[in-house]
Design an enzyme around this catalytic site. Structure first.
Site, PDB file in Angstrom:
ATOM      1  N   MET A   1      22.057  -6.646  52.374  1.00 50.08           N
ATOM      2  CA  MET A   1      22.995  -5.682  51.789  1.00 50.08           C
ATOM      3  C   MET A   1      22.678  -4.274  52.290  1.00 50.08           C
ATOM      4  O   MET A   1      21.649  -4.046  52.907  1.00 50.08           O
ATOM      5  CB  MET A   1      22.903  -5.720  50.252  1.00 50.08           C
ATOM      6  CG  MET A   1      23.494  -6.984  49.667  1.00 50.08           C
ATOM      7  SD  MET A   1      25.273  -7.039  49.862  1.00 50.08           S
ATOM      8  CE  MET A   1      25.574  -8.696  49.257  1.00 50.08           C
ATOM      9  N   CYS A   2      23.538  -3.376  51.954  1.00 47.16           N
ATOM     10  CA  CYS A   2      23.451  -2.037  52.516  1.00 47.16           C
ATOM     11  C   CYS A   2      23.535  -1.022  51.387  1.00 47.16           C
ATOM     12  O   CYS A   2      23.703  -1.377  50.234  1.00 47.16           O
ATOM     13  CB  CYS A   2      24.615  -1.812  53.475  1.00 47.16           C
ATOM     14  SG  CYS A   2      24.855  -3.178  54.610  1.00 47.16           S
TER      15      CYS A   2
END
Lengths: 277, 277
Positions: A1-2
């Site tokens: 994820m970011c």
């Protein structure tokens, strides 16, 4: 994820304070070390910075933390690759021109609808004859951005509608992306439309088997200004000393950046429009 | 008027030597001080740098002269504003995505056909229904770039043709831009098409009342490599010490950058295609 960072302001504002904390999460205080990017609106133009190095090590990130670029509108992204390899074409934010306006998009999440990026997805009134925007890289995020712009172009062939019509239409498009996949989808994005306008959408969640929560939080700073301390680096700022009475700044980010009252988590399915702060 | 620099290479190459001399012309050894920009292909991605500061003073220009980015293909531009104000949206190179490929364009000259940038110009088979790309800024250069891409999209709806077909079609489009205005037009450009391919076109000339000649010169460096001294700054490089036997590098620029045998001025109406050097 970011992780995502957006800033939208009533007057041109220096974003180096927020970026200073945010970039630490790109490999130092957090694991998002697979590249980073930022797009910064300046007039009708757009400054774009993309790097495959971790944000905490990138000479370009260091430069723009210290180079006083002032803007009404910017978005940034630090990447932890889950789809698409670590390469420049997969670094967010993505940008395209539509109706003579620079658009820019950064995403955090997983979108089952766009899991197969070889296949065009038609949102809204898009047909195979009206596909104009195509992904360059391999991410579901860029595929979704292109599909959203294709839908906008198909819906409004005459050009940019009013912001309230645009907001309503984007809400419909987000519903279409979620529909039937609401449990499996995590869809948090920032969408810049020209120099003044930023959309933030949140469909939060945690990936299967993970306790990491992916949502969006925002704060609107306006007079009277107070002080704030960054959570990721020992740095405190007194906003009352560096602001003007007419300043108003909205900051939107995956996780709050500061010890400060006022951070609010966005609701599931909420699409906020920030226009000049 | 402006100056152009392009580099196209058989293997990923560091362009800091050429850029070091070129950037001096942005306000130090020459007057092109109204902003500068560079686009550097990296895989399918594109690094874009744009600044309204003179290249010789810009912290971003300084950074990329020292940050060892290696590339097959890059183009850069220093601006002396003749059309469109000094603002970020008017800084070359311009970029757009077509067929999932990043395109990039920098121009030096005057194009009477695009003097009125409020009016769409239809090249090739373009019609009002097939206009997809629109200028964001006010330059004749960006208007021409958009018109060329619109013509490409109208001619090849299925996607990128072979490079020889593309070369031939671009030649026709250049003829169309010049036709009937050959005396008043100065049209030198660099057009990047994805990570390996660079087109250079020259229709040289001097503006009315000026003795400054605007053309394009190129050199192809290949083994055996020798040394070269920059003309704009006291700096000499021994290419044989920093290259590999398979290296081949084409450099295209408005005026030769080095004291070195091999610089050739492009002919009027010549369209060169460089592909991996």
């Amino acid at each position: 994820m970011c992780q995502l960072l957006g800033m939208n302001c009533a007057a041109p504002t220096d974003f180096s304070f927020s970026l200073k904390g945010f970039c630490r999460r790109g490999g130092e205080t957090d694991k998002h070390s697979h590249g980073w990017g930022a797009t910064i609106y300046e007039g009708r133009g757009l400054r774009c910075f993309h790097d495959t190095l971790p944000a905490c090590q990138s000479p370009i990130a260091e430069l723009i933390q210290n180079y006083p670029i002032r803007t009404y509108n910017m978005l940034a992204h630090i990447r932890y690759a889950t789809q698409g390899e670590v390469s420049l074409e997969n670094v967010h934010p993505f940008t395209r021109e539509l109706w003579g306006i620079n658009w820019s998009f950064a995403h955090n999440g997983d979108m089952p609808l766009f899991a197969n990026t070889d296949q065009d997805i038609f949102l809204g009134k898009t047909t195979s004859d009206t596909v104009h925007f195509n992904a360059v890289g391999d991410t579901d995020s860029e595929a979704a951005f292109c599909a959203i712009l294709n839908a906008l172009k198909a819906e409004f062939p005459e050009g940019l509608p009013t912001l309230s019509v645009l907001h309503e239409f984007l809400n419909h498009i987000c519903d279409e992306i979620i529909a039937g996949r609401s449990e499996d989808t995590i869809f948090n994005f920032l969408l810049g439309c020209g120099q003044y306008t930023l959309f933030a959408y949140s469909w939060p969640g945690a990936r299967s088997g993970s306790t990491v929560w992916n949502g969006l939080h925002y704060i609107v700073r306006e007079p009277p200004f107070s002080t704030a301390r960054l959570l990721d680096v020992d740095y405190t700022i007194d906003f009352s000393a560096v602001t003007q009475p007419n300043d108003r700044v909205a900051v939107i980010t995956t996780k709050p950046l500061t010890e400060e009252a006022g951070w609010t988590e966005m609701k599931r399915g909420e699409l906020l429009m920030f226009d000049k702060g």
